[in-house]
Write a protein that holds these residues in place. Sequence first.
Motif, PDB file in Angstrom:
ATOM      1  N   SER A  54      38.557 105.369 -26.811  1.00 33.59           N
ATOM      2  CA  SER A  54      39.160 104.038 -26.859  1.00 33.59           C
ATOM      3  C   SER A  54      38.239 103.048 -27.559  1.00 33.59           C
ATOM      4  CB  SER A  54      39.456 103.555 -25.431  1.00 33.59           C
ATOM      5  OG  SER A  54      39.848 102.198 -25.435  1.00 33.59           O
ATOM      6  N   LYS A  55      38.836 102.147 -28.338  1.00 37.97           N
ATOM      7  CA  LYS A  55      38.065 101.069 -28.963  1.00 37.97           C
ATOM      8  C   LYS A  55      37.752  99.953 -27.980  1.00 37.97           C
ATOM      9  CE  LYS A  55      39.982 101.421 -33.638  1.00 37.97           C
ATOM     10  NZ  LYS A  55      40.711 100.663 -34.707  1.00 37.97           N
ATOM     11  N   THR A  56      38.517  99.877 -26.910  1.00 35.86           N
ATOM     12  CA  THR A  56      38.434  98.704 -26.024  1.00 35.86           C
ATOM     13  C   THR A  56      37.808  99.009 -24.676  1.00 35.86           C
ATOM     14  OG1 THR A  56      40.687  99.125 -25.244  1.00 35.86           O
ATOM     15  CG2 THR A  56      40.425  97.654 -27.125  1.00 35.86           C
ATOM     16  N   ARG A  57      37.482 100.258 -24.397  1.00 36.29           N
ATOM     17  CA  ARG A  57      36.904 100.601 -23.103  1.00 36.29           C
ATOM     18  C   ARG A  57      35.585  99.859 -22.904  1.00 36.29           C
ATOM     19  NH1 ARG A  57      37.475 105.046 -19.502  1.00 36.29           N
ATOM     20  NH2 ARG A  57      36.016 104.717 -17.787  1.00 36.29           N
ATOM     21  N   PRO A  58      35.341  99.233 -21.749  1.00 34.39           N
ATOM     22  CA  PRO A  58      34.055  98.565 -21.495  1.00 34.39           C
ATOM     23  C   PRO A  58      32.906  99.562 -21.643  1.00 34.39           C
ATOM     24  CG  PRO A  58      35.660  97.994 -19.806  1.00 34.39           C
ATOM     25  CD  PRO A  58      36.277  99.074 -20.625  1.00 34.39           C
ATOM     26  N   ILE A  59      31.988  99.280 -22.548  1.00 34.34           N
ATOM     27  CA  ILE A  59      30.954 100.234 -22.901  1.00 34.34           C
ATOM     28  C   ILE A  59      29.983 100.490 -21.756  1.00 34.34           C
ATOM     29  CG2 ILE A  59      29.267  98.615 -23.850  1.00 34.34           C
ATOM     30  CD1 ILE A  59      30.325 102.056 -25.251  1.00 34.34           C
ATOM     31  N   THR A  60      29.914  99.585 -20.811  1.00 32.45           N
ATOM     32  CA  THR A  60      28.994  99.780 -19.689  1.00 32.45           C
ATOM     33  C   THR A  60      29.445 100.885 -18.751  1.00 32.45           C
ATOM     34  OG1 THR A  60      30.163  98.032 -18.493  1.00 32.45           O
ATOM     35  CG2 THR A  60      28.180  97.390 -19.737  1.00 32.45           C
ATOM     36  N   SER A  61      30.687 101.338 -18.863  1.00 32.62           N
ATOM     37  CA  SER A  61      31.218 102.328 -17.926  1.00 32.62           C
ATOM     38  C   SER A  61      31.219 103.745 -18.478  1.00 32.62           C
ATOM     39  CB  SER A  61      32.650 101.943 -17.529  1.00 32.62           C
ATOM     40  OG  SER A  61      33.509 101.988 -18.660  1.00 32.62           O
ATOM     41  N   VAL A  62      30.653 103.954 -19.661  1.00 38.33           N
ATOM     42  CA  VAL A  62      30.628 105.299 -20.237  1.00 38.33           C
ATOM     43  C   VAL A  62      29.179 105.754 -20.387  1.00 38.33           C
ATOM     44  CG1 VAL A  62      32.815 105.001 -21.436  1.00 38.33           C
ATOM     45  CG2 VAL A  62      30.694 104.400 -22.601  1.00 38.33           C
ATOM     46  N   PRO A  63      28.930 107.057 -20.335  1.00 43.43           N
ATOM     47  CA  PRO A  63      27.544 107.544 -20.392  1.00 43.43           C
ATOM     48  C   PRO A  63      26.906 107.346 -21.755  1.00 43.43           C
ATOM     49  CG  PRO A  63      29.094 109.370 -20.427  1.00 43.43           C
ATOM     50  CD  PRO A  63      29.898 108.147 -20.138  1.00 43.43           C
TER      51      PRO A  63
END
Length: 420
Positions: free
Chosen positions: A119-128
């Motif tokens: 996803s382009k919009t997923r909050p980056i703080t929530s992915v490894p």
Amino acid sequence: MSFGLLIHLFTKPDYLNVKKREDHGMSIQSITALGDNKTYIISAYYDSRRSKSVRVLAIIHESVKELYCWFHCAYKDHVLVTAQIDLHQDRFGFRYGTADLLCEEPPDCIYEFVSVHWSKTRPITSVPRFEVKNRVVGPFSVNFTVCISAIYGEYNNVLQMIQSFEMYKLLGANRVTIYKNGCHENVEKVLQYYVKEGFLDVVTWPIDRYLRTSNKWLQSRDPKSQVGYYGQSAVLNDCMYRNMYRSKFVLLNDIDEIILPTKHLDWESLMSTLQEKYPQTSVFRIENHFFTRFLNDSEGDMWNDIPGVNILLHTSRLPINPAIFNSRKMIINPRQVFQTSIHKVLKADGKSTDVSIDDVILFHCKNIGQPKLANETLIEDNTIVRYHNRLEQKVDNAIHNIHWMHKCWKFFGYYLKCHM
């Protein structure tokens, strides 16, 4: 040059502090699931050979068409880059396969970590986050590294593993990297010994937690499986990149195989000859030959109380059947290879050369029972016997050290060679 870059160049302590702040979200797993049940990230490597990019190695479903890399910049916001998805062509019918996710490095971004998402919009703080390796290129620390594709199940071929490791040393190996999905407790003792010795790197490889794996190379032989041979292709590519800048050459073979010179006594002499003979070659493909013994042949079996195959008794070479595909394994210059499969490279600079048995052979040794061939058709080949005395002493020493380190061997449910 931007102000952020100037700060980075002249304030190293702040840079180190940034790394510490980023570390909390870093994945340290050998396989990381993204959550879409279609994408599994292995590792990320800097690759500037054709363009300044990050190459993320992954296992993906063939339907995956869109992924993004998020670069974690130290002195600016995260930068989103569309990944070029390059699914390796050798999948042998399986729906999942090894893939390179190529992400062009953004300008003016000082980074050590990258994330991947669909996803382009997923909050980056929530992915490894994944640490980008191979950023520092220095002199080789070793000349030869052997990459062993995954061992799995209750693998218990203790003797052949010890013999192979000691043969690798005699031939010139400085390091072995092995990917472990599973093994018998006896083999675990052997692995621990060589890790402690500094000769072996063991990478835990729990691929069956995520995908239905097969011990077959062709999907039609195991239709319910999703990926072939415990992700062997992904393992070999990761091992190649892992050792790209620390090893002059990388050998890609299985645990029951030894790339064995026929004229020379070690790999250094062999490669000197081959490089002189084939100066434009970056991939040397070695012809496979099965070696066997007869079931009633027990002469000289000094290690019959250790589980496994004694390679020194395998001096009968089976003739090659021209009607059957004869696989090869490889010695490669990893800095000139971009993608590898099991028996050939898929993308590389330089030539790929099939090397003659006059120079080197793939000594493929396993218990295959009484060969259905007349005795006179078997070829007596004593190439391995040249190392008998030195190998015997080294194997004895290793068995002694492992035995005293771990007290016992376990064989068919019973403990052998135990002491209190």
